[in-house]
Write a protein that holds these residues in place. Structure first.
Motif, PDB file in Angstrom:
ATOM      1  N   LEU A   7      83.012  49.342  32.297  1.00  0.00           N
ATOM      2  CA  LEU A   7      82.372  48.293  33.252  1.00  0.00           C
ATOM      3  C   LEU A   7      80.728  48.527  33.290  1.00  0.00           C
ATOM      4  CD1 LEU A   7      82.153  46.574  35.901  1.00  0.00           C
ATOM      5  CD2 LEU A   7      82.512  48.830  37.309  1.00  0.00           C
ATOM      6  N   THR A   8      80.295  49.976  32.863  1.00  0.00           N
ATOM      7  CA  THR A   8      78.658  50.335  32.723  1.00  0.00           C
ATOM      8  C   THR A   8      78.378  49.505  31.393  1.00  0.00           C
ATOM      9  OG1 THR A   8      79.230  52.185  33.702  1.00  0.00           O
ATOM     10  CG2 THR A   8      77.252  52.125  32.186  1.00  0.00           C
ATOM     11  N   ALA A   9      79.245  49.540  30.687  1.00  0.00           N
ATOM     12  CA  ALA A   9      78.762  48.519  29.514  1.00  0.00           C
ATOM     13  C   ALA A   9      78.669  47.316  29.507  1.00  0.00           C
ATOM     14  CB  ALA A   9      79.928  48.814  28.067  1.00  0.00           C
ATOM     15  N   LEU A  10      79.418  46.609  30.542  1.00  0.00           N
ATOM     16  CA  LEU A  10      79.214  45.082  30.665  1.00  0.00           C
ATOM     17  C   LEU A  10      77.863  44.902  31.582  1.00  0.00           C
ATOM     18  CD1 LEU A  10      80.468  42.117  30.934  1.00  0.00           C
ATOM     19  CD2 LEU A  10      81.377  43.082  33.019  1.00  0.00           C
ATOM     20  N   VAL A  11      77.634  46.120  32.506  1.00  0.00           N
ATOM     21  CA  VAL A  11      76.437  45.805  33.472  1.00  0.00           C
ATOM     22  C   VAL A  11      75.283  45.866  32.459  1.00  0.00           C
ATOM     23  CG1 VAL A  11      75.114  47.389  34.908  1.00  0.00           C
ATOM     24  CG2 VAL A  11      77.801  46.817  35.263  1.00  0.00           C
ATOM     25  N   VAL A  12      75.062  46.976  31.461  1.00  0.00           N
ATOM     26  CA  VAL A  12      74.098  47.046  30.384  1.00  0.00           C
ATOM     27  C   VAL A  12      73.932  45.865  29.816  1.00  0.00           C
ATOM     28  CG1 VAL A  12      73.121  48.378  28.569  1.00  0.00           C
ATOM     29  CG2 VAL A  12      74.054  49.590  30.708  1.00  0.00           C
ATOM     30  N   THR A  13      75.161  45.015  29.232  1.00  0.00           N
ATOM     31  CA  THR A  13      74.954  44.096  28.486  1.00  0.00           C
ATOM     32  C   THR A  13      74.493  42.785  29.296  1.00  0.00           C
ATOM     33  OG1 THR A  13      77.073  44.679  27.199  1.00  0.00           O
ATOM     34  CG2 THR A  13      76.280  42.473  27.160  1.00  0.00           C
ATOM     35  N   THR A  14      74.701  42.702  30.453  1.00  0.00           N
ATOM     36  CA  THR A  14      74.330  41.662  31.297  1.00  0.00           C
ATOM     37  C   THR A  14      72.687  41.945  31.614  1.00  0.00           C
ATOM     38  OG1 THR A  14      74.898  42.637  33.486  1.00  0.00           O
ATOM     39  CG2 THR A  14      76.326  40.841  32.587  1.00  0.00           C
ATOM     40  N   ALA A  15      72.388  43.040  31.748  1.00  0.00           N
ATOM     41  CA  ALA A  15      71.014  43.336  32.010  1.00  0.00           C
ATOM     42  C   ALA A  15      70.142  43.206  30.706  1.00  0.00           C
ATOM     43  CB  ALA A  15      70.808  44.809  32.226  1.00  0.00           C
ATOM     44  N   ALA A  16      70.885  43.416  29.773  1.00  0.00           N
ATOM     45  CA  ALA A  16      69.964  43.052  28.252  1.00  0.00           C
ATOM     46  C   ALA A  16      69.896  41.617  28.021  1.00  0.00           C
ATOM     47  CB  ALA A  16      70.809  43.821  27.037  1.00  0.00           C
ATOM     48  N   ALA A  17      71.024  40.832  28.464  1.00  0.00           N
ATOM     49  CA  ALA A  17      70.813  39.445  28.636  1.00  0.00           C
ATOM     50  C   ALA A  17      69.652  38.788  29.375  1.00  0.00           C
ATOM     51  CB  ALA A  17      72.220  38.497  28.876  1.00  0.00           C
ATOM     52  N   GLY A  18      69.656  39.497  30.490  1.00  0.00           N
ATOM     53  CA  GLY A  18      68.350  39.186  31.383  1.00  0.00           C
ATOM     54  C   GLY A  18      66.912  39.267  30.845  1.00  0.00           C
ATOM     55  N   TYR A  19      67.107  40.506  29.872  1.00  0.00           N
ATOM     56  CA  TYR A  19      65.672  40.693  29.390  1.00  0.00           C
ATOM     57  C   TYR A  19      65.282  39.837  28.317  1.00  0.00           C
ATOM     58  CZ  TYR A  19      62.215  43.797  27.390  1.00  0.00           C
ATOM     59  OH  TYR A  19      61.054  44.268  26.989  1.00  0.00           O
ATOM     60  N   ALA A  20      66.472  39.406  27.412  1.00  0.00           N
ATOM     61  CA  ALA A  20      66.332  38.799  26.428  1.00  0.00           C
ATOM     62  C   ALA A  20      65.918  37.121  26.696  1.00  0.00           C
ATOM     63  CB  ALA A  20      67.564  38.746  25.399  1.00  0.00           C
TER      64      ALA A  20
ATOM     65  N   VAL B  64      76.586  42.772  43.921  1.00  0.00           N
ATOM     66  CA  VAL B  64      76.205  43.775  43.184  1.00  0.00           C
ATOM     67  C   VAL B  64      76.335  43.409  41.521  1.00  0.00           C
ATOM     68  CG1 VAL B  64      77.202  46.030  42.644  1.00  0.00           C
ATOM     69  CG2 VAL B  64      76.930  45.634  44.875  1.00  0.00           C
ATOM     70  N   GLY B  65      77.294  42.719  41.160  1.00  0.00           N
ATOM     71  CA  GLY B  65      77.377  42.381  39.855  1.00  0.00           C
ATOM     72  C   GLY B  65      76.255  41.282  39.456  1.00  0.00           C
ATOM     73  N   ALA B  66      75.527  40.744  40.364  1.00  0.00           N
ATOM     74  CA  ALA B  66      74.588  39.727  39.888  1.00  0.00           C
ATOM     75  C   ALA B  66      73.243  40.356  39.723  1.00  0.00           C
ATOM     76  CB  ALA B  66      74.427  38.533  40.916  1.00  0.00           C
ATOM     77  N   ILE B  67      73.096  41.402  40.261  1.00  0.00           N
ATOM     78  CA  ILE B  67      71.622  42.226  40.065  1.00  0.00           C
ATOM     79  C   ILE B  67      71.193  42.659  38.860  1.00  0.00           C
ATOM     80  CG2 ILE B  67      70.498  44.087  41.130  1.00  0.00           C
ATOM     81  CD1 ILE B  67      71.554  43.858  43.830  1.00  0.00           C
ATOM     82  N   PRO B  68      72.231  43.029  37.927  1.00  0.00           N
ATOM     83  CA  PRO B  68      71.676  43.627  36.652  1.00  0.00           C
ATOM     84  C   PRO B  68      71.089  42.751  35.787  1.00  0.00           C
ATOM     85  CG  PRO B  68      73.868  44.501  37.104  1.00  0.00           C
ATOM     86  CD  PRO B  68      73.650  43.553  38.324  1.00  0.00           C
ATOM     87  N   PRO B  69      71.310  41.273  35.636  1.00  0.00           N
ATOM     88  CA  PRO B  69      70.682  40.613  34.917  1.00  0.00           C
ATOM     89  C   PRO B  69      69.078  40.267  35.508  1.00  0.00           C
ATOM     90  CG  PRO B  69      72.346  39.251  35.852  1.00  0.00           C
ATOM     91  CD  PRO B  69      72.860  40.869  35.907  1.00  0.00           C
ATOM     92  N   VAL B  70      69.252  40.293  36.777  1.00  0.00           N
ATOM     93  CA  VAL B  70      67.953  40.119  37.550  1.00  0.00           C
ATOM     94  C   VAL B  70      67.127  41.285  37.209  1.00  0.00           C
ATOM     95  CG1 VAL B  70      66.755  40.113  39.612  1.00  0.00           C
ATOM     96  CG2 VAL B  70      69.103  38.897  39.257  1.00  0.00           C
TER      97      VAL B  70
ATOM     98  N   LEU C  91      66.854  34.564  39.398  1.00  0.00           N
ATOM     99  CA  LEU C  91      68.198  34.114  40.245  1.00  0.00           C
ATOM    100  C   LEU C  91      68.748  32.990  39.605  1.00  0.00           C
ATOM    101  CD1 LEU C  91      65.609  33.192  43.200  1.00  0.00           C
ATOM    102  CD2 LEU C  91      66.828  35.155  42.648  1.00  0.00           C
ATOM    103  N   LEU C  92      68.699  32.422  38.635  1.00  0.00           N
ATOM    104  CA  LEU C  92      69.764  31.511  37.947  1.00  0.00           C
ATOM    105  C   LEU C  92      70.684  32.260  37.145  1.00  0.00           C
ATOM    106  CD1 LEU C  92      70.803  28.763  36.802  1.00  0.00           C
ATOM    107  CD2 LEU C  92      69.176  28.780  34.909  1.00  0.00           C
ATOM    108  N   LEU C  93      70.041  33.408  36.375  1.00  0.00           N
ATOM    109  CA  LEU C  93      70.975  34.255  35.574  1.00  0.00           C
ATOM    110  C   LEU C  93      72.041  35.296  36.726  1.00  0.00           C
ATOM    111  CD1 LEU C  93      68.794  35.651  33.094  1.00  0.00           C
ATOM    112  CD2 LEU C  93      70.405  34.123  32.601  1.00  0.00           C
ATOM    113  N   GLY C  94      71.503  35.497  37.800  1.00  0.00           N
ATOM    114  CA  GLY C  94      72.009  36.125  38.789  1.00  0.00           C
ATOM    115  C   GLY C  94      73.237  35.372  39.449  1.00  0.00           C
ATOM    116  N   GLY C  95      72.908  34.186  39.364  1.00  0.00           N
ATOM    117  CA  GLY C  95      73.978  33.145  39.962  1.00  0.00           C
ATOM    118  C   GLY C  95      74.842  32.818  39.074  1.00  0.00           C
ATOM    119  N   PHE C  96      74.715  32.830  37.736  1.00  0.00           N
ATOM    120  CA  PHE C  96      75.589  32.930  36.721  1.00  0.00           C
ATOM    121  C   PHE C  96      76.793  34.205  36.942  1.00  0.00           C
ATOM    122  CE2 PHE C  96      73.086  30.558  33.508  1.00  0.00           C
ATOM    123  CZ  PHE C  96      73.648  29.218  34.009  1.00  0.00           C
ATOM    124  N   LEU C  97      76.299  35.414  37.223  1.00  0.00           N
ATOM    125  CA  LEU C  97      77.005  36.568  37.127  1.00  0.00           C
ATOM    126  C   LEU C  97      77.888  36.375  38.686  1.00  0.00           C
ATOM    127  CD1 LEU C  97      77.489  38.854  35.286  1.00  0.00           C
ATOM    128  CD2 LEU C  97      75.706  37.289  34.681  1.00  0.00           C
TER     129      LEU C  97
END
Length: 446
Positions: free
Chosen positions: A161-174, A287-293, A308-314
């Motif tokens: 689950l932590t790896a998924l959170v980091v992946t979504t945060a990395a996608a938001g950064y990219a 909670v799951g939508a915040i990491p890409p933000v 907010l759009l990326l957070g909406g996806f999650l």
């Protein structure tokens, strides 16, 4: 004016009534005082006699709990001062005659030798064997080796689950429309991962009594007693404080605030709500939508519509993912006492999964409108969005385990594919173009 005898008697009667009322009121007041004194005394006596009932040791020393193993299973007790144990299981109890039902003889197979059970062998067993047998019945505290700690920490922090959170945060950064900075990206990824480890560890600490009733979570480290609660909380603090500090000082304060907010929502809102209301699913989706933000704010330092759009996806993706998962775990959640939609509102569970699966199509169409992606993104993402919507419709129509399982496994590859398509269709920004052209022009002028 002279008073008649009747009027005199009436005045005396009123006077006596008034005095009687005063006396009765005084008597009632004295009785109430005595009752209050009695109630105060009884309360003091109750507090003195039943201190273990109104103030528990666990309220103050909750970090000193230990999880121990007995012959019946894993239990939980308070660590107290070791006292000589007067076990009921001594030599006399073993020699007590028990009433045994007569079992019909079973004919052994040919070639096997069956030795009859002799009660004298049990009574004449060696002293060391008897002590070992009695000691095995006693509760023992489990110990862990230092070589097992990395695996325990990985399960405590829910590494997948932590790896998924980091992946979504990395996608938001990219996806952010700024030049890529590897140092900031690494600090944001590490800080987000440490914050996720903290939230997951505290979540497991609070849910030990309930996780022990579920087959899916009964092997977690705290449930099995592999580490103490104090050890788990110390690990959570050792991850959370550096993680939030790194996000705040190394990246920017906005990202640090979002990281701390996510820990608070997961541990203090989502975790207790799981046993109170089905709104826990929506809080967990936030909670799951915040990491890409967080990834977007780490790159830009601001909270834009693209974040907010990326957070909406999650946010929307989590409903078909989790509702399909919880559908096949309804018995487990019911044993654990969790109020999930699949347990208390099964029809709503299927509707919400279908609604948010279709909502992913609309969110994908907002990408080019908000200048986050090009117009090709809604087209290339339409097949996978239609497919997950189709599976969600079948899950809504039939509501069986097979369709729930198909929807869940589809959600596992749907999210990485959706983020990858969004990254490939990312709209170029003038700021990035200038940053890419600046080194070339500088070299030409030199």
């Amino acid at each position: 004016m002279f008073k008649t005898p009747c009027s005199r008697l009436t005045g005396v009667w009123k006077y006596l009534l008034r005095d009687g009322l005063v006396v009765s009121l005084q008597l009632k007041h004295i009785a109430n005082q005595s009752r209050s004194h009695l109630s105060a005394r009884s309360l003091i006596r109750f507090c003195r006699k039943n201190q273990a009932e109104w103030i528990t040791f666990q309220h103050f020393c909750f970090l000193k709990r230990q999880y121990v193993k007995s012959s019946d299973g894993l239990c939980q007790r308070l660590r107290h001062k070791q006292e000589p144990v007067t076990s009921v299981l001594d030599e006399r109890d073993d020699s007590v005659k028990r009433q045994v039902q007569q079992i019909p003889d079973i004919k052994p197979k040919s070639g096997t030798v069956v030795q009859p059970c002799d009660p004298q062998n049990i009574q004449s067993e060696p002293e060391a064997v008897r002590e070992a047998r009695l000691d095995a019945r006693q509760w023992k505290e489990l110990r862990v080796e230092y070589s097992d700690l990395p695996g325990i920490y990985a399960r405590l922090s829910k590494l997948k689950l932590t790896a998924l959170v980091v992946t979504t945060a990395a996608a938001g950064y990219a996806m952010a429309p700024v030049p890529f900075d590897p140092i900031t990206f690494m600090m944001a990824a590490v800080g987000t991962g440490l914050s996720s480890c903290t939230a997951n560890s505290i979540n497991q600490y609070f849910e030990v009594p309930f996780d022990s009733n579920m087959n899916r979570t009964k092997n977690r480290p705290l449930v099995r007693g592999q580490i103490s609660p104090l050890h788990a909380v110390s690990f959570a603090l050792a991850c959370g404080i550096p993680g939030v500090t790194l996000l705040t000082l190394g990246v920017n304060p906005l990202t640090g605030i979002l990281g701390a907010l996510n820990i608070f929502l997961y541990t203090c809102c989502y975790t207790p709500l799981k046993r109170l209301s089905i709104t826990n699913t929506w809080v967990g989706a936030v909670v799951g939508a915040i990491p890409p933000v967080m990834g977007w704010t780490a790159a830009t330092g601001s909270l834009d519509l693209g974040a907010l759009l990326l957070g909406g996806f999650l946010f929307s993706w989590q409903f078909p993912h989790f509702n399909a998962l919880s559908w096949n775990l309804r018995e487990d959640y019911s044993r654990g006492g969790y109020r999930m939609m699949s347990v208390t509102h099964p029809a709503l569970c299927k509707r919400v999964a279908l609604r948010h699966s279709v909502g992913l199509i609309g969110l994908s169409a907002l990408g080019p409108v908000l200048d986050v992606t090009t117009w090709t993104f809604p087209l290339v993402s339409l097949p996978i969005n239609l497919y997950i919507s189709y599976l969600a419709f079948r899950f809504y129509r039939h509501g069986d385990r097979q369709n729930a399982r198909k929807l869940f496994f589809c959600s596992l590859w749907h999210l990485p594919m959706l983020l990858l398509l969004a990254l490939t269709c990312k709209k170029s920004n003038a700021m990035q173009d200038k940053a890419a052209v600046a080194p070339i022009t500088a070299s030409l002028t030199l």
